[in-house]
Scaffold this active site. Sequence first.
Site, PDB file in Angstrom:
ATOM      1  N   TYR A  50       3.535  26.033  98.339  1.00  0.00           N
ATOM      2  CA  TYR A  50       3.635  24.694  97.766  1.00  0.00           C
ATOM      3  C   TYR A  50       3.923  23.621  98.817  1.00  0.00           C
ATOM      4  CZ  TYR A  50       3.332  26.290  92.913  1.00  0.00           C
ATOM      5  OH  TYR A  50       2.880  26.792  91.716  1.00  0.00           O
ATOM      6  N   PHE A  58      10.151  17.102  92.248  1.00  0.00           N
ATOM      7  CA  PHE A  58      10.225  18.378  91.538  1.00  0.00           C
ATOM      8  C   PHE A  58      10.135  19.591  92.472  1.00  0.00           C
ATOM      9  CE2 PHE A  58       5.767  16.946  91.415  1.00  0.00           C
ATOM     10  CZ  PHE A  58       5.110  18.051  91.939  1.00  0.00           C
ATOM     11  N   ARG A  86     -10.195  27.007  87.099  1.00  0.00           N
ATOM     12  CA  ARG A  86      -9.486  25.767  86.736  1.00  0.00           C
ATOM     13  C   ARG A  86      -9.881  25.306  85.332  1.00  0.00           C
ATOM     14  NH1 ARG A  86      -6.440  23.557  90.549  1.00  0.00           N
ATOM     15  NH2 ARG A  86      -6.691  21.391  89.910  1.00  0.00           N
ATOM     16  N   THR A  92      -3.138  20.268  84.591  1.00  0.00           N
ATOM     17  CA  THR A  92      -1.797  20.684  85.026  1.00  0.00           C
ATOM     18  C   THR A  92      -0.755  20.567  83.914  1.00  0.00           C
ATOM     19  OG1 THR A  92      -2.322  19.956  87.256  1.00  0.00           O
ATOM     20  CG2 THR A  92      -0.003  20.291  86.769  1.00  0.00           C
ATOM     21  N   ARG A 104      -3.404  26.917  79.518  1.00  0.00           N
ATOM     22  CA  ARG A 104      -2.250  26.017  79.405  1.00  0.00           C
ATOM     23  C   ARG A 104      -2.246  25.293  78.057  1.00  0.00           C
ATOM     24  NH1 ARG A 104      -3.304  23.776  85.498  1.00  0.00           N
ATOM     25  NH2 ARG A 104      -1.889  25.171  86.642  1.00  0.00           N
ATOM     26  N   GLU A 128      -4.515  29.807 100.723  1.00  0.00           N
ATOM     27  CA  GLU A 128      -3.628  30.533  99.803  1.00  0.00           C
ATOM     28  C   GLU A 128      -3.932  32.031  99.799  1.00  0.00           C
ATOM     29  OE1 GLU A 128      -4.171  28.492  96.071  1.00  0.00           O
ATOM     30  OE2 GLU A 128      -3.186  26.674  96.805  1.00  0.00           O
TER      31      GLU A 128
END
Length: 138
Positions: A50, A58, A86, A92, A104, A128
């Site tokens: 991250y 956050f 995605r 998000t 989500r 990643e």
Amino acid sequence: MSERTLVLVKPDGVERGLVGEVISRIERKGLKLVALELKNVDRQLAEQHYAEHDGKPFFESLIEFITGGPVVAACVEGSNAIAAFRQLAGGTHPVEKAAPGSIRGDFGLEVQFNLVHGSDSPESAARELKLWFPDLGA
Ligand code: CMP
């Protein structure tokens, strides 16, 4: 063109027993699992993963959250795999951005507890995947 992406089922998804649901959706979409691992995330990996969010309000709670329980990490492959996952994940924020029918949108309520992560570009995917699956090769 076939490409690879990193998918994480985050600690909330693992805790809620949604690993099978996420993997099932990946497979039904036509994407392939190249690697799959249940993993406890240490602070170093979390901060590297991250890094782009370092300094945001956050960041600290995100690091605590992702290191707070096991995650399932997967290397997922297929045509347009990055965009395809995605799309499966949804936006998000699980309520404000993710449509019903997405992971989500179907299972989440809050932005931090948004169940899954997917790489957002070929560059992110390469970075990643190297972090999470160093032995996989390019
Ligand atoms: P992810 O796709 O893993 O990328 C960054 C993560 O940061 C994101 O999913 C969310 O879990 C989290 N995130 C983004 N915005 C916020 C926010 N405003 N508050 C808490 N967490 C956030």
